[in-house]
Design an enzyme around this catalytic site. Structure first.
Site, PDB file in Angstrom:
ATOM      1  N   ARG A 162       0.844  -1.199   0.103  1.00 59.14           N
ATOM      2  CA  ARG A 162       0.133   0.147  -0.216  1.00 59.14           C
ATOM      3  C   ARG A 162       0.887   1.068  -0.066  1.00 59.14           C
ATOM      4  O   ARG A 162       0.705   2.403   0.534  1.00 59.14           O
ATOM      5  CB  ARG A 162      -0.901  -0.038   1.136  1.00 59.14           C
ATOM      6  CG  ARG A 162      -1.735  -1.127   1.178  1.00 59.14           C
ATOM      7  CD  ARG A 162      -2.989  -0.735   0.280  1.00 59.14           C
ATOM      8  NE  ARG A 162      -4.103  -1.709   0.310  1.00 59.14           N
ATOM      9  CZ  ARG A 162      -4.088  -2.815  -0.161  1.00 59.14           C
ATOM     10  NH1 ARG A 162      -3.069  -3.329  -0.631  1.00 59.14           N
ATOM     11  NH2 ARG A 162      -5.070  -3.683   0.115  1.00 59.14           N
ATOM     12  N   SER A 236     -10.036  -0.137   3.923  1.00 60.08           N
ATOM     13  CA  SER A 236      -9.304  -0.334   5.214  1.00 60.08           C
ATOM     14  C   SER A 236      -8.475   0.971   5.826  1.00 60.08           C
ATOM     15  O   SER A 236      -8.021   1.925   4.874  1.00 60.08           O
ATOM     16  CB  SER A 236      -8.094  -1.234   5.045  1.00 60.08           C
ATOM     17  OG  SER A 236      -8.538  -2.421   4.407  1.00 60.08           O
ATOM     18  N   GLU A 332      -3.611   3.897   6.749  1.00 60.74           N
ATOM     19  CA  GLU A 332      -3.480   3.641   5.550  1.00 60.74           C
ATOM     20  C   GLU A 332      -4.184   4.931   4.658  1.00 60.74           C
ATOM     21  O   GLU A 332      -3.622   5.339   3.640  1.00 60.74           O
ATOM     22  CB  GLU A 332      -4.235   2.392   4.891  1.00 60.74           C
ATOM     23  CG  GLU A 332      -3.826   1.565   3.600  1.00 60.74           C
ATOM     24  CD  GLU A 332      -4.850   1.584   2.808  1.00 60.74           C
ATOM     25  OE1 GLU A 332      -5.342   2.028   1.855  1.00 60.74           O
ATOM     26  OE2 GLU A 332      -5.651   0.312   2.913  1.00 60.74           O
TER      27      GLU A 332
HETATM   28  N1  EPU Z   1     -10.664 -10.352  10.605  1.00 62.87           N
HETATM   29  C1  EPU Z   1     -11.411 -10.352  11.868  1.00 62.87           C
HETATM   30  N2  EPU Z   1     -12.064  -9.423  12.458  1.00 62.87           N
HETATM   31  C2  EPU Z   1     -12.524  -8.359  11.517  1.00 62.87           C
HETATM   32  C3  EPU Z   1     -11.977  -8.151  10.223  1.00 62.87           C
HETATM   33  C4  EPU Z   1     -11.065  -9.152   9.767  1.00 62.87           C
HETATM   34  O1  EPU Z   1     -10.997 -11.222  12.714  1.00 62.87           O
HETATM   35  O2  EPU Z   1     -13.232  -7.595  11.954  1.00 62.87           O
HETATM   36  C5  EPU Z   1      -9.764 -11.255   9.963  1.00 62.87           C
HETATM   37  C6  EPU Z   1     -10.629 -12.263   9.249  1.00 62.87           C
HETATM   38  O3  EPU Z   1     -11.106 -13.034   9.588  1.00 62.87           O
HETATM   39  C7  EPU Z   1      -9.501 -12.659   8.159  1.00 62.87           C
HETATM   40  C8  EPU Z   1      -8.353 -11.616   8.443  1.00 62.87           C
HETATM   41  O4  EPU Z   1      -8.709 -10.686   9.430  1.00 62.87           O
HETATM   42  O5  EPU Z   1      -9.052 -13.934   8.898  1.00 62.87           O
HETATM   43  C9  EPU Z   1      -8.286 -10.734   7.093  1.00 62.87           C
HETATM   44  O6  EPU Z   1      -9.497  -9.946   6.927  1.00 62.87           O
HETATM   45  P1  EPU Z   1      -9.750  -9.832   5.191  1.00 62.87           P
HETATM   46  O7  EPU Z   1      -9.609 -11.005   4.367  1.00 62.87           O
HETATM   47  O8  EPU Z   1     -11.243  -9.090   5.290  1.00 62.87           O
HETATM   48  O9  EPU Z   1      -8.871  -8.976   4.843  1.00 62.87           O
HETATM   49  P2  EPU Z   1      -8.019  -7.603   5.492  1.00 62.87           P
HETATM   50  O10 EPU Z   1      -6.475  -8.136   5.857  1.00 62.87           O
HETATM   51  O11 EPU Z   1      -8.765  -6.900   6.567  1.00 62.87           O
HETATM   52  C10 EPU Z   1      -7.080  -6.782   3.320  1.00 62.87           C
HETATM   53  C11 EPU Z   1      -6.951  -5.490   2.312  1.00 62.87           C
HETATM   54  C12 EPU Z   1      -8.231  -4.789   1.906  1.00 62.87           C
HETATM   55  C13 EPU Z   1      -8.680  -6.403   0.894  1.00 62.87           C
HETATM   56  C14 EPU Z   1      -8.569  -7.589   1.481  1.00 62.87           C
HETATM   57  C15 EPU Z   1      -8.987  -8.947   0.613  1.00 62.87           C
HETATM   58  C16 EPU Z   1      -5.179  -4.270   3.636  1.00 62.87           C
HETATM   59  C17 EPU Z   1      -5.019  -3.037   4.695  1.00 62.87           C
HETATM   60  N3  EPU Z   1      -6.387  -4.324   3.422  1.00 62.87           N
HETATM   61  O12 EPU Z   1      -7.790  -6.538   4.238  1.00 62.87           O
HETATM   62  O13 EPU Z   1      -7.923  -3.833   1.017  1.00 62.87           O
HETATM   63  O14 EPU Z   1      -9.830  -5.896   0.237  1.00 62.87           O
HETATM   64  O15 EPU Z   1      -7.440  -7.806   2.417  1.00 62.87           O
HETATM   65  O16 EPU Z   1      -7.711  -8.775  -0.093  1.00 62.87           O
HETATM   66  O17 EPU Z   1      -4.433  -4.593   3.375  1.00 62.87           O
HETATM   67  C18 EPU Z   1      -8.440  -1.428   1.505  1.00 62.87           C
HETATM   68  O18 EPU Z   1      -6.944  -1.413   1.376  1.00 62.87           O
HETATM   69  O19 EPU Z   1      -8.861  -0.363   1.499  1.00 62.87           O
HETATM   70  C19 EPU Z   1      -8.727  -2.671   1.403  1.00 62.87           C
HETATM   71  C20 EPU Z   1     -10.351  -2.831   1.585  1.00 62.87           C
END
Ligand code: EPU
Length: 336
Positions: A162, A236, A332
């Site tokens: 990012r 995010s 971010e």
């Molecule tokens: N999780 C929780 N609680 C929550 C949210 C997430 O326990 O409230 C856990 C989920 O269960 C999962 C893990 O965290 O095991 C990862 O969650 P998720 O797959 O939703 O992805 P993320 O890491 O929270 C990242 C990107 C997103 C992107 C998703 C999917 C970043 C900062 N964010 O989110 O990007 O859509 O992966 O690839 O890297 C953005 O950058 O604005 C964005 C939405």
């Protein structure tokens, strides 16, 4: 080209924050941009794309220049690849769906990411197992001081998680004009991330295609992430923080169920959403500022929250994650 004074930016930021700009104008051509830069030469400038990754914490006492450079053109091909150039002001998801309709592969996992094409390399967007790097082929940008257009190769952009040179060394110096992509004629499917395979099964997809993957990603995103047209947000709010492998092993012992993904360099990327949820913030609301009920990494504006209120909430979240896990969350979203 219309120049507006004391203009509300509410419609121009996905958080829906009602902050003002001293001057506001949009540009559709390089010539218009040059004209505006000249008008604004003695003032602060903020170049706005889709406004989907900013938090306005007050009125902007300067010029807000909205990038409306559009156009998608084919720029050559090889046996396997097709080169495509898109204006920085094109809506990202419309561009992705256009590519899919032409059978150009590589962007499908990046469906429905809010924002415009110009933000893709700036932020180095990524989702569902695909990073921009795999399709990015360079860009052209206008240097605000030199008043010249410079070309950047992929290497020049110093992409990180990012992150890019435009958020660091070259911050506020350039306006991205257009972005070039190398897309594939034959798709390589990425279905291993998270719930994609599960969603494809639920959709009863018989034959895998880039269109089917795009639909699966759109379904997953829509179920987890709030639609900015209904609830203000900027995706995010924080980055997922990385910790050394031994620190992760220690955290695992202390906090059952902690979510982490191994980075290529051996360190571990923690799921910030999990950390924030464990601190009890998921679904939290104070006034109109809150934490999304389905994704704790997303801060939301239920209507009339100010940027300062959202910012304050983000500080409290950072503090509690620090207190509980000794981990620092980095924002971010760009704070303006
Ligand atoms: N999780 C929780 N609680 C929550 C949210 C997430 O326990 O409230 C856990 C989920 O269960 C999962 C893990 O965290 O095991 C990862 O969650 P998720 O797959 O939703 O992805 P993320 O890491 O929270 C990242 C990107 C997103 C992107 C998703 C999917 C970043 C900062 N964010 O989110 O990007 O859509 O992966 O690839 O890297 C953005 O950058 O604005 C964005 C939405």
């Amino acid at each position: 080209m219309q120049i507006q004074e004391n203009f509300s930016l509410r419609q121009y930021n996905s958080f829906g924050i009602n902050a003002g700009a001293r001057f506001f104008a949009s540009f559709k051509t390089l010539e218009e941009l040059e004209e505006l830069v000249d008008h604004a030469r003695h003032h602060k400038k903020l170049v706005l794309g889709g406004g989907t990754n900013i938090l306005l914490t007050g009125d902007f006492d300067g010029w807000v220049l909205k990038n409306d450079l559009t156009g998608i053109e084919e720029a050559g091909e090889t046996g396997e690849e097709i080169f495509v150039k898109a204006g920085a002001g094109e809506n990202w998801n419309s561009f992705v769906q256009y590519a899919i309709s032409r059978d150009w592969a590589g962007l499908e996992n990046l469906s429905l990411i809010p924002g415009n094409v110009g933000a893709a390399p700036m932020q180095n967007i990524g989702a569902y197992g695909v990073e921009l790097e795999s399709v990015f082929n360079g860009l052209e940008a206008y240097h605000l001081k030199d008043k010249a257009v410079h070309s950047f190769t992929v290497g020049d952009c110093q992409l990180g998680y990012r992150d890019s040179i435009f958020k660091n060394k070259l911050k506020d110096q350039y306006v991205i004009l257009n972005v070039s992509f190398r897309l594939r004629k034959q798709p390589v499917f990425h279905t291993e991330y998270g719930a994609i395979r599960q969603e494809l099964e639920r959709m009863q997809v018989q034959e895998l295609s880039i269109g089917a993957i795009a639909r699966a990603v759109i379904n997953i995103r829509s179920s987890k992430l709030p639609d900015p047209a209904k609830i203000g947000n900027a995706g995010s709010f924080f980055k997922n923080p990385s910790v050394p492998a031994d620190r992760f092993r220690q955290l695992e012992k202390e906090h059952k169920g902690i979510v982490g993904y191994k980075n290529p360099d051996g360190s571990v990327k923690l799921a910030a959403g999990w950390l924030i949820e464990q601190c009890g913030w998921k679904g939290f609301r104070r006034g109109d500022a809150g934490v999304h009920a389905h994704q704790a990494l997303v801060l939301v504006n239920y209507g009339a929250a100010t940027g300062k209120e959202i910012y304050r909430l983000s500080e409290e979240i950072q503090q509690s994650v620090r207190d509980r896990f000794a981990v620092t969350l980095e924002r971010e979203v760009n704070i303006i």
